[in-house]
Design an enzyme around this catalytic site. Structure first.
Site, short mmCIF file in Angstrom:
data_model
loop_
_atom_site.label_atom_id
_atom_site.label_comp_id
_atom_site.label_asym_id
_atom_site.label_seq_id
_atom_site.Cartn_x
_atom_site.Cartn_y
_atom_site.Cartn_z
N MET A 91 45.73 43.93 47.77
CA MET A 91 45.78 42.50 48.08
C MET A 91 45.34 41.70 46.85
O MET A 91 44.98 40.53 46.96
CB MET A 91 44.90 42.19 49.29
CG MET A 91 45.39 42.91 50.54
SD MET A 91 44.99 42.07 52.07
CE MET A 91 43.23 42.09 52.02
N TYR B 10 43.26 40.58 43.26
CA TYR B 10 41.91 40.36 42.74
C TYR B 10 41.32 41.72 42.37
O TYR B 10 40.30 42.15 42.89
CB TYR B 10 41.03 39.59 43.73
CG TYR B 10 40.05 38.72 42.98
CD1 TYR B 10 40.48 37.54 42.38
CD2 TYR B 10 38.73 39.10 42.81
CE1 TYR B 10 39.60 36.77 41.64
CE2 TYR B 10 37.86 38.33 42.07
CZ TYR B 10 38.30 37.16 41.49
OH TYR B 10 37.44 36.41 40.75
N GLU C 271 37.75 47.68 39.34
CA GLU C 271 37.83 49.06 38.85
C GLU C 271 38.27 50.05 39.94
O GLU C 271 38.85 51.09 39.64
CB GLU C 271 36.49 49.51 38.26
CG GLU C 271 36.30 49.09 36.81
CD GLU C 271 37.35 49.70 35.87
OE1 GLU C 271 37.59 50.92 35.94
OE2 GLU C 271 37.93 48.95 35.06
N HIS D 229 40.52 49.52 42.32
CA HIS D 229 41.99 49.51 42.33
C HIS D 229 42.53 50.21 41.08
O HIS D 229 43.48 50.97 41.15
CB HIS D 229 42.52 48.07 42.29
CG HIS D 229 42.15 47.22 43.46
ND1 HIS D 229 41.29 46.16 43.36
CD2 HIS D 229 42.54 47.28 44.76
CE1 HIS D 229 41.18 45.58 44.55
NE2 HIS D 229 41.92 46.25 45.42
N GLY E 155 41.86 53.83 48.65
CA GLY E 155 40.47 54.07 48.27
C GLY E 155 39.62 54.51 49.46
O GLY E 155 39.84 54.06 50.60
N LYS F 78 36.68 53.65 50.13
CA LYS F 78 35.84 52.59 50.71
C LYS F 78 36.41 52.17 52.08
O LYS F 78 35.66 51.92 53.01
CB LYS F 78 35.75 51.37 49.78
CG LYS F 78 34.82 50.31 50.37
CD LYS F 78 34.52 49.21 49.41
CE LYS F 78 35.70 48.32 49.18
NZ LYS F 78 36.07 47.50 50.37
N VAL G 164 34.39 53.39 43.85
CA VAL G 164 33.86 53.02 42.54
C VAL G 164 32.77 51.97 42.77
O VAL G 164 32.96 51.05 43.58
CB VAL G 164 34.97 52.46 41.62
CG1 VAL G 164 34.41 52.07 40.26
CG2 VAL G 164 36.09 53.49 41.45
N MET H 165 32.55 48.51 44.83
CA MET H 165 33.40 47.43 44.33
C MET H 165 34.32 46.94 45.43
O MET H 165 34.89 47.73 46.18
CB MET H 165 34.19 47.91 43.13
CG MET H 165 33.30 48.07 41.94
SD MET H 165 34.20 47.93 40.42
CE MET H 165 32.86 48.26 39.28
N SER I 255 36.92 43.25 46.30
CA SER I 255 37.38 41.92 45.87
C SER I 255 36.49 40.85 46.49
O SER I 255 36.34 39.76 45.95
CB SER I 255 38.82 41.70 46.32
OG SER I 255 39.62 42.75 45.84
#
Ligand code: PAF
Length: 283
Positions: free
Chosen positions: A30, A32, A35, A37, A147, A149, A176, A184, A186
């Site tokens: 999406m 913005y 690291e 991404h 990711g 996350k 990350v 991390m 956005s």
């Protein structure tokens, strides 16, 4: 790198490459970019002949009172970063064309989508599945990069791919982190200075849980209590959920068994901004 707005144009270009038997790696985002991404783009670059990234802030996956309007955007910077990582194509569709006025289809993975984030964001995963399916249909990649996350997102998309018989392979890359441990995201730029200072408490709480598992604590209550204590010390934090779940079903685990893989996972509001994070543990 070629920036393409029109999905049909991208399909034409990719069809030619597929005929040459090129392997395609796809990184949906999406925008913005951070690291996290970029680590996905690097992995995709390593494992495929062609790398396609997409940037689309998908309105369907935001609830009516959520942060769609506030979600950070910086297309020129994102395009520069992707070019630097040697992505071949950047798909950036216009919302009105991607979802024309008469768009009425929804893709829903039922059980998995109702847990964790789905409990407080009821329409979220249907929005994610709908956009990802549409994107997969355009790109038809060999590998899809996501990711860790968003662990639940990976499981939900994996279920959708399996249920609908897609042949794409999911590659999940590790979280990350900032130097202070904050995952991390956005959304991190939406935090005030104080919230940003407090936000690493989510990672600290999850690490404390993982440490206790290593030290032999097996019951969920005994893990959650000290984790919650850590979060309580951050004045701006309000816990949405903090759970120990099975890595496949995402159902809460009451007592961890020997050899079991579990996910310690949490979502915390720092005032208006909701952040998520997780740690995988093996007993
Ligand atoms: O993880 C994200 O950024 C989004 O949920 C995705 C997969 C790009 C779908 O909009």
């Amino acid at each position: 790198m070629r920036v393409v707005q029109n999905p049909a144009k991208l399909q034409t270009a990719l069809a030619r490459l597929k005929r040459q038997d090129k392997k395609i790696g796809f990184v949906p985002t999406m925008g913005y970019l951070h690291e996290g991404h970029l680590s996905l783009v690097r992995l995709a670059r390593k494992e495929n002949d062609v790398v396609v990234a997409s940037i689309f802030v998908n309105p369907l996956q935001f609830g009516p009172r959520e942060d769609f309007k506030r979600y950070p955007r910086d297309f020129p910077r994102d395009a520069r970063l992707l070019k630097k990582e040697k992505a071949d194509f950047l798909l950036a569709p216009a919302a009105e064309e991607f979802y024309p006025k008469d768009f009425q289809t929804e893709v829903k993975v039922t059980r998995l989508s109702g847990r964790l984030c789905g409990a407080s964001r009821p329409a979220h995963f249907a929005g994610v599945c709908t956009v990802v399916l549409k994107l997969l249909n355009i790109v038809k990649p060999d590998r899809l990069y996501l990711g860790q996350k968003d662990y639940q997102q990976v499981q939900v998309i994996g279920q959708m791919i399996k249920d609908l018989g897609f042949s794409v392979m999911i590659r999940m890359a590790p979280i990350v982190r900032e130097p202070d441990g904050l995952a991390m995201s956005s959304r991190n730029v939406l935090l005030s200075k104080k919230e940003r200072e407090e936000a690493p408490c989510l990672h600290r709480a999850l690490c404390e849980g993982a440490r206790l598992v290593k030290r032999g604590v097996r019951d969920a209550g005994g893990l959650q209590k000290p984790m919650r204590e850590i979060l309580k010390r951050a004045a701006s934090a309000r816990v949405d959920y903090l759970e120990i779940v099975d890595v496949r079903t995402l159902r809460p685990v009451v007592k961890l068994k020997k050899g079991q893989k579990a996910l310690l996972t949490g979502a915390v509001f720092f005032k208006k901004t909701r952040l998520i994070d997780n740690e995988l543990v093996r007993v």
